[in-house]
Design a protein around this motif. Sequence first.
Motif, short mmCIF file in Angstrom:
data_model
loop_
_atom_site.label_atom_id
_atom_site.label_comp_id
_atom_site.label_asym_id
_atom_site.label_seq_id
_atom_site.Cartn_x
_atom_site.Cartn_y
_atom_site.Cartn_z
N LYS A 163 0.82 -1.21 0.00
CA LYS A 163 0.00 0.00 0.00
C LYS A 163 0.86 1.27 0.00
CE LYS A 163 -4.02 -2.10 2.25
NZ LYS A 163 -3.94 -3.27 1.50
N LYS A 164 1.87 1.26 -0.94
CA LYS A 164 2.71 2.45 -1.03
C LYS A 164 3.22 2.63 -2.46
CE LYS A 164 7.22 0.53 0.21
NZ LYS A 164 8.36 0.68 1.09
N THR A 165 3.57 3.86 -2.75
CA THR A 165 4.15 4.22 -4.03
C THR A 165 5.64 3.89 -4.01
OG1 THR A 165 2.56 6.01 -4.34
CG2 THR A 165 4.58 6.14 -5.62
N LEU A 166 6.09 3.15 -5.01
CA LEU A 166 7.49 2.78 -5.09
C LEU A 166 8.29 3.78 -5.92
CD1 LEU A 166 7.06 -1.04 -5.71
CD2 LEU A 166 7.37 0.15 -3.54
N GLY A 167 7.62 4.53 -6.77
CA GLY A 167 8.30 5.53 -7.58
C GLY A 167 7.31 6.30 -8.41
N ARG A 168 7.68 7.52 -8.75
CA ARG A 168 6.85 8.38 -9.58
C ARG A 168 7.73 8.99 -10.67
NH1 ARG A 168 3.28 12.52 -6.35
NH2 ARG A 168 2.25 10.59 -5.80
N TYR A 169 7.33 8.82 -11.93
CA TYR A 169 8.16 9.22 -13.06
C TYR A 169 7.36 10.06 -14.04
CZ TYR A 169 10.89 5.48 -11.02
OH TYR A 169 11.59 4.71 -10.13
N ASN A 170 7.99 11.10 -14.57
CA ASN A 170 7.35 11.99 -15.52
C ASN A 170 7.00 11.22 -16.79
OD1 ASN A 170 6.79 13.99 -17.52
ND2 ASN A 170 7.89 15.49 -16.28
N GLU A 171 5.74 11.29 -17.17
CA GLU A 171 5.26 10.54 -18.33
C GLU A 171 5.93 11.00 -19.64
OE1 GLU A 171 1.01 8.79 -19.54
OE2 GLU A 171 1.06 10.97 -19.35
N LYS A 172 6.36 12.23 -19.66
CA LYS A 172 7.01 12.78 -20.86
C LYS A 172 8.33 12.07 -21.17
CE LYS A 172 8.68 17.22 -22.61
NZ LYS A 172 8.83 18.64 -22.29
N TYR A 173 9.03 11.62 -20.15
CA TYR A 173 10.37 11.06 -20.32
C TYR A 173 10.46 9.55 -20.16
CZ TYR A 173 11.51 15.97 -19.87
OH TYR A 173 11.55 17.32 -20.05
N PHE A 174 9.44 8.91 -19.60
CA PHE A 174 9.51 7.48 -19.33
C PHE A 174 8.39 6.74 -20.05
CE2 PHE A 174 11.78 9.41 -15.85
CZ PHE A 174 12.87 8.56 -15.68
N SER A 175 8.76 5.88 -21.01
CA SER A 175 7.79 5.07 -21.75
C SER A 175 7.39 3.86 -20.90
CB SER A 175 8.41 4.59 -23.06
OG SER A 175 9.48 3.69 -22.78
N ASP A 176 6.38 3.12 -21.37
CA ASP A 176 5.97 1.91 -20.66
C ASP A 176 7.09 0.88 -20.65
OD1 ASP A 176 3.45 2.87 -20.04
OD2 ASP A 176 2.51 2.04 -21.84
N LEU A 177 7.85 0.81 -21.72
CA LEU A 177 8.99 -0.11 -21.78
C LEU A 177 10.03 0.24 -20.72
CD1 LEU A 177 10.31 -2.47 -23.27
CD2 LEU A 177 11.34 -0.80 -24.81
N LYS A 178 10.32 1.52 -20.59
CA LYS A 178 11.29 1.97 -19.58
C LYS A 178 10.76 1.70 -18.17
CE LYS A 178 15.11 4.05 -18.50
NZ LYS A 178 16.38 3.35 -18.67
N MET A 179 9.48 1.87 -17.97
CA MET A 179 8.89 1.60 -16.65
C MET A 179 9.04 0.11 -16.30
SD MET A 179 7.86 4.48 -15.51
CE MET A 179 6.77 4.07 -14.19
N GLY A 180 8.87 -0.76 -17.29
CA GLY A 180 9.06 -2.19 -17.06
C GLY A 180 10.49 -2.51 -16.65
N GLU A 181 11.44 -1.82 -17.28
CA GLU A 181 12.85 -2.02 -16.93
C GLU A 181 13.13 -1.54 -15.50
OE1 GLU A 181 15.37 -0.16 -19.84
OE2 GLU A 181 14.38 -1.21 -21.49
N ILE A 182 12.53 -0.43 -15.12
CA ILE A 182 12.71 0.10 -13.76
C ILE A 182 12.18 -0.89 -12.73
CG2 ILE A 182 11.93 1.90 -12.15
CD1 ILE A 182 12.05 3.84 -14.57
N ILE A 183 11.02 -1.46 -13.01
CA ILE A 183 10.44 -2.45 -12.09
C ILE A 183 11.35 -3.66 -11.98
CG2 ILE A 183 8.54 -4.09 -11.78
CD1 ILE A 183 6.69 -1.90 -12.93
N LYS A 184 11.86 -4.14 -13.13
CA LYS A 184 12.75 -5.31 -13.13
C LYS A 184 14.01 -5.07 -12.32
CE LYS A 184 12.40 -6.87 -17.54
NZ LYS A 184 12.94 -7.33 -18.81
#
Length: 56
Positions: free
Chosen positions: A15-36
């Motif tokens: 029940k917490k936010t692990l990270g917040r990233y600007n949508e302009k600079y981070f694609s869904d692919l990049k978000m997947g890499e961050i999670i990994k």
Amino acid sequence: MSNVEFKEIYCFNCKKTLGRYNEKYFSDLKMGEIIKVNHSSHVHEGHEIVIRKITV
């Protein structure tokens, strides 16, 4: 004032936010890499992690 859109990595189990990233600079692919790379322990423990859009 303009609204800024973010993609937020959220864990329902913790029940917490692990990270917040600007949508302009981070694609869904990049978000997947961050999670990994940064949040793999949550995934291995079976936590439910989602990427959701928020506007601030």
